[in-house]
Design a protein around this motif. Structure first.
Motif, mmCIF file in Angstrom:
data_model
loop_
_atom_site.group_PDB
_atom_site.id
_atom_site.type_symbol
_atom_site.label_atom_id
_atom_site.label_comp_id
_atom_site.label_asym_id
_atom_site.label_seq_id
_atom_site.Cartn_x
_atom_site.Cartn_y
_atom_site.Cartn_z
ATOM 1 N N LEU A 1 0.822 -1.208 0.000
ATOM 2 C CA LEU A 1 0.000 0.000 0.000
ATOM 3 C C LEU A 1 0.856 1.257 0.000
ATOM 4 N N PHE B 1 1.102 1.608 -3.639
ATOM 5 C CA PHE B 1 -0.190 1.805 -4.305
ATOM 6 C C PHE B 1 -1.241 2.306 -3.322
ATOM 7 N N GLY C 1 -3.553 4.241 -3.729
ATOM 8 C CA GLY C 1 -4.857 4.385 -4.356
ATOM 9 C C GLY C 1 -5.776 3.199 -4.088
ATOM 10 N N LEU C 2 -5.180 2.043 -3.816
ATOM 11 C CA LEU C 2 -6.003 0.870 -3.541
ATOM 12 C C LEU C 2 -6.886 1.101 -2.329
ATOM 13 N N LYS D 1 -9.652 3.921 -3.029
ATOM 14 C CA LYS D 1 -10.792 3.519 -3.850
ATOM 15 C C LYS D 1 -12.023 3.260 -2.982
ATOM 16 N N THR E 1 -4.894 7.548 -9.016
ATOM 17 C CA THR E 1 -4.908 6.223 -9.609
ATOM 18 C C THR E 1 -4.241 5.339 -8.567
ATOM 19 N N PRO E 2 -4.154 4.031 -8.783
ATOM 20 C CA PRO E 2 -3.553 3.227 -7.708
ATOM 21 C C PRO E 2 -2.218 3.758 -7.206
ATOM 22 N N ALA E 3 -1.341 4.197 -8.097
ATOM 23 C CA ALA E 3 -0.014 4.585 -7.614
ATOM 24 C C ALA E 3 0.167 6.091 -7.534
#
Ligand code: SF4
Lengths: 588, 168, 294
Positions: free
Chosen positions: A430, A433, A435-436, A439, A456-458
């Motif tokens: 995490l 990333f 963004g995970l 979300k 965005t995820p990253a």
């Protein structure tokens, strides 16, 4: 009056699992351990299946995942040591009520499970050796529960409903009052500064496995509740919000300062936990979409790294039977994996990339810059400098320096190691990333609108700057590989025992004298006395003395007297009586 | 290889081990009058960082222990400069009951500076001599110490309880 | 492409850092009325340190400490805009990324020194971290008016916004903040009167006490990069927007200024140093914030 059915189901599952483990543990220790692990895992899987069916919106779902993670890891710590059977039951109860609290979306469910979790944790602490923490815990959280009860009653009187959305039907000034009370309740749960006294004691006195859960999961009740309060009030929160942000930053700084000066690992971590939750309060207080996303992300990262740290300290306790920083030292030789876990834990605590601690702090900073209050911003930064100080103290005193114990110890037990890995993976992934996580909370925080913030995820993008956390991580790793290559090509080295050290050519008999650990930041203690002398705890003591009778009753808590509970109930009855007599007519 | 030795000769870091009278000659050597930093010679704080052990004068049995320990803590390649007649043959303390006469018996000395006490010019000259020796690969006292460790230990044992003192 | 660029930047900065160090020794010597070593002395020193045989070690973390310090500084370098038109990565560096990456290196050194198990080393670390409360905080406060006015924390944008006339330099627009930032840069560099961490005469060079050979060599390289990163941070914020040669020239000027102060200064006691930061530089920085707000 309807209690949420799902919550009851969850709670029952956990209680049954706890009971089963309890009886198994009574039969034999081994069966207790295996049974504990299996029933625990089974119940968590059951809960997830359940929620897969009734999939929940955003933050709830996130909290479920986080608390599940913490639950499994603290369960692993519990089963890897000699845990009294009753603790399994109480732990299951606390976990069940936490899940049930998160699941329920009405005041009645929330209140019931809030109180249940308080009771279970209280019983769990007082069934240990040291009881002071338990009574303080009950005093503060019981008061919090009372406040919440008052809130429930207040809203029911005004609207005749129990679900959270009832708040929308209140008049604006009533709304502010209601949500202030709600926020206070959860501020107590999080240990925000004037209400923090219970936390270091409770964390110190609780069983190590319970402490992991307390810091990682139970405090999330506070976060979740406070989030709800902010969420329900929406943008009208912003006026009172600044006050909360200031409370948060004061917590972050002062708790960080106290954490430096602790001589016990669990107390140090308790203060650090307080300090990190201070950031969450700042984020919630600012009440814009960026800050709230940052706060939730930080709550998640706090749940991960703080529980990881408590887990490692718990594992160290299993092997060495102490958490006193002055007695430990040099464990890196014998517990290398635990060392790595703790190292990443403190790196995340200090907020250094590429771990989860960084993106969340980054978001909070950006929110603070956009908010534009220089005092708030600079004090937040100060708190994060303090985080370096206490984290280094922790890792040095436990794992580095000369080895100080008499006998050799082994690596942490296998289940505890598995728990560490459970935390390490999200901690690193995490961090690359973030963004995970975001979300999950995209939908709810849209409500707060404000800064133009996307991800965005990253990558995270705010009006101030865009950062790709994956790039940061990749660059980080790449240059570390280069540095290691330079190091490796420069030839081999010769390993020496600790005793062969620079001591101005004096031979030393006992390498333990090389350990510089007690009173580590003595210059800070010596020269910051003017700040630390007026601690809030003393303020409470003075206040209690002032209040004569009540003060007498409460000061008994400091002696660990059971009768205080009776006083507590009396107080409750008094308040009810007060209500019947009329009280503040405008409020009722 | 040659570049290594070149660098080693031009960067000599000193270990302050100032016993005896000779220490008094080091401050003028370091400061503006004679300025040894011209030659890349700089004082360091601990034996781990140093290349040259300066033994500045007579050594009592008690200080000898410390000298040996410091010497062994240094990292190869390392050099020793004996300073003043006391390290050569005992100098004016040759018959004292607690002063050792020949430093060479206990640790290998690369360069001696004779005189009682030597002037800063002589000291700097010794450093330049040492540099020359390093570049030519002649300053191999540390190799000798490694190879003849037993011989040195035997000498050390005669006056010191080396094993109990815990040399490493 | 940018891999090559990154490697070239790193090599250039290491060479320049060592050169700066050498010239600083020369300058110090001149202040003392000495000749001083040749300007390339630091290269010789590093070469010698790497040529040492079998440096002593106390464990894995002890060895990884200097590696982490060196690597961490290189990483921070990557997020500093080195001169105009040279953002190494697409997102061009963000203040908070850099501020948090910069501490990786001291953390590595601290961990390594921790396993050295020498009380001198640990005291040095404790002092260094305590001093950080002073200088990091002051530096942060001193850049606050800038990030507030420019409404960005992107270092590249901050630097570029200053290009043009002389009066658009932040050093001119925020003189008090600049003064405060210079003082905290001085402490970041560890020059006297803020060299409590190392203090060779007092705690035997602090964290470095047990390091020799290649480990000390790595630490020298780390220090060489740190000189440029730390002065470069101030240059980016207050004197930014110039081309790469001028950028390096400015870092050099700032560094030599710090060295000249260093040569004539005694050392503070640790808490005097922290108190000093909360008295003079913090007040300077706050004055500028107030002026700016008003
Ligand atoms: S040689 Fe002379 S000056 Fe040197 S230590 Fe011996 S007596 Fe003192």
């Amino acid at each position: 009056m309807m209690v949420n059915q799902g919550s009851i189901l969850i709670f029952t599952t956990f209680i049954l699992a706890g009971l089963l483990t309890y009886f198994l543990a009574r039969v034999s220790k081994m069966s207790g351990r295996i049974g504990g692990a299996l029933t625990g895992l089974f119940s968590i899987i059951f809960v997830y299946l359940f929620f897969h069916i009734y999939s929940l919106p955003g933050v709830q779902n996130l909290m479920f995942l986080l608390i599940g993670l913490v639950y499994v890891s603290s369960l692993f710590l519990l089963v890897s040591k000699e845990t009294p059977p009753i603790q399994y039951l109480l732990f299951s109860g606390a976990a069940g009520s936490t899940f049930a609290f998160i699941n329920g979306l009405d005041f009645i469910t929330a209140f019931i499970f809030l109180e249940l979790s308080t009771v279970f944790v209280f019983l769990s602490i007082v069934s240990g050796d040291r009881k002071k923490g338990g009574f303080l815990y009950l005093l503060f959280n019981g008061t919090g529960g009372l406040l919440f009860l008052y809130l429930l009653y207040f809203i029911y009187m005004k609207t005749g409903r129990f679900d959270y959305s009832a708040i929308a039907f209140l008049k604006p000034d009533e709304k502010i009052l209601a949500l202030t009370i709600g926020f206070l309740t959860f501020a107590i749960k999080m240990g925000t500064m004037p209400f923090h006294i219970w936390q270091p004691y409770a964390y110190r006195d609780a069983d190590n496995g319970i402490t992991v859960f307390l810091s990682g999961a139970i405090s999330k009740i506070g976060v979740f509740g406070a989030f709800l309060m902010v969420f329900l009030q929406g943008s009208s929160f912003r006026i009172s919000g600044n006050v909360y942000a200031y409370l948060g930053v004061i917590t972050a700084v002062l708790a960080g300062l106290y954490a430096l000066l602790q001589e016990d690992a669990k107390r140090l971590l308790a203060y650090s936990s307080l300090s990190q939750l201070g950031y969450v309060v700042i984020g919630l207080g600012l009440a814009n979409s960026l800050s709230i996303s940052g706060a939730i992300l930080h709550a998640v990262s706090h749940g991960i790294f703080e529980s990881l740290l408590f887990l490692v300290v718990g594992a160290v306790y299993i092997r060495t039977k102490t958490t006193d920083l002055n007695k430990l030292g040099g464990l890196i030789t014998y517990m290398p994996i635990s060392f790595i876990a703790l190292l990443f834990g403190i790196i995340a605590t200090s907020g250094i990339p590429p771990t989860i601690g960084f993106p969340s702090k980054w978001m909070l900073y950006h929110a603070l810059v956009i908010n534009g209050d220089p005092v708030l911003l600079s004090l937040t930064f100060l708190a994060s400098i303090l985080a370096f100080l206490y984290s280094f103290r922790l890792v040095y005193s436990i794992f580095l320096g000369p080895y100080t114990l008499k006998e050799k110890v082994g690596e942490a037990p296998f289940p505890a190691l598995a728990g560490m890995v459970f935390f390490l993976l999200p901690l690193l992934i995490l961090g690359l990333f973030p963004g995970l996580v975001l979300k999950f909370i995209e939908l709810p925080v849209v409500r707060f609108g404000l800064p133009d913030f996307s991800f965005t995820p990253a990558t995270l993008k705010t009006p101030l700057a865009t950062v790709n956390f994956l790039t940061v991580g990749v660059v980080f790793i790449a240059w570390f590989v280069v540095a290691i290559l330079v190091y490796a090509f420069a030839g081999r080295s010769r390993w020496l025992p600790v005793k062969n050290n620079y001591t101005a050519a004096e031979a030393i008999e006992d390498e333990r004298i090389l350990h510089y650990t007690g009173d580590f930041y003595r210059f800070i203690r010596r020269d910051m006395n003017f700040l630390l002398r007026h601690s809030i705890q003393r303020f409470y003591r003075r206040l209690f003395n002032l209040f004569g009778v009540i003060g007498d009753g409460i000061s008994r808590i400091y002696t660990g007297d059971v009768r205080t509970y009776v006083y507590f109930i009396l107080l409750f009855i008094l308040i009810v009586l007060f209500k019947i007599k009329g009280g503040f007519p405008c409020l009722w | 290889m040659a570049i290594k030795q070149w660098a080693q000769g031009r960067s000599l870091w000193l270990m302050h081990f100032c016993t005896g009278c000779g220490a008094v000659e080091l401050p003028p050597t370091m400061t503006s009058r004679f300025d040894m930093e011209r030659f890349g010679i700089a004082p360091m704080a601990t034996p781990r960082q140093a290349d040259v052990l300066l033994v500045t004068g007579y050594l009592t049995v008690k200080t000898l222990k410390r000298v040996i320990r410091s010497y062994e803590q240094m990292i190869d390649p390392k050099y020793v400069i004996g300073f003043g007649s006391c390290t050569v043959n005992g100098g004016m303390y040759y018959d004292s009951y607690n002063v050792i006469n020949h430093l060479d018996l206990y640790i290998p000395v690369d360069v001696y500076v004779a005189g009682c006490m030597p002037r800063p010019e002589a000291i700097i000259d010794a450093f330049l001599k040492l540099r020359q020796m390093i570049v030519n690969g002649e300053a191999d006292g540390w190799k000798k110490y490694r190879e003849n460790l037993e011989w040195y230990r035997k000498n050390q044992r005669k006056i010191l309880d080396v094993d109990k003192w815990g040399l490493l | 492409m940018f891999v090559v660029k990154a490697i070239l930047t790193a090599i250039l900065v290491i060479i320049l850092g060592l050169l700066y160090g050498g010239i600083a020794r020369k300058v110090t010597a001149r202040v003392h009325r000495r000749y001083g070593p040749p300007f390339y002395q630091n290269f010789i020193d590093v070469l010698k340190l790497f040529s040492k045989r079998l440096p002593t070690s106390h464990g894995v973390m002890f060895e990884l400490g200097p590696v982490m310090a060196f690597g961490g500084m290189l990483v921070s370098l990557m997020f500093l805009p080195v001169g105009r038109g040279n953002p190494l990565f697409t997102f061009e560096g963000d203040l908070f990324v850099l501020l948090y990456l910069i501490v990786v290196a001291p953390l590595g050194l601290a961990l390594g020194a921790g396993q050295a198990s020498n009380p001198n080393a640990t005291i040095g670390i404790a002092r260094g971290l305590t001093l950080m409360i002073g200088y990091e905080f002051v530096f942060f406060v001193s850049v606050l008016p800038i990030i507030k006015d420019m409404h960005t924390v992107n270092l590249f944008r901050i630097a570029m916004a200053q290009s043009g006339s002389l009066s658009s330099l932040n050093a001119v627009r925020y003189p008090f903040s600049f003064a405060a930032a210079l003082i905290s840069m001085h402490a970041m560099l560890g020059e006297k009167p803020f060299d409590q961490t190392v203090a060779p005469h007092e705690i035997a060079s602090g964290p470095m006490v047990e390091y020799g050979g290649k480990f000390l060599g790595l630490l020298q390289l780390y220090h060489a990069i740190a000189i440029i990163v730390e002065t470069g941070l101030v240059v980016t914020f207050f004197l930014g927007g110039f081309s790469m040669p001028v950028f390096f020239l400015l870092t050099f000027v700032l560094f030599i200024m710090a060295v000249i102060v260093n040569t004539v200064m005694p050392r503070f006691r640790i808490f005097q140093a922290v108190q000093f930061f909360f008295l003079l530089p913090l007040v300077l920085a706050v004055i500028n914030i107030i002026i700016n707000a008003g």
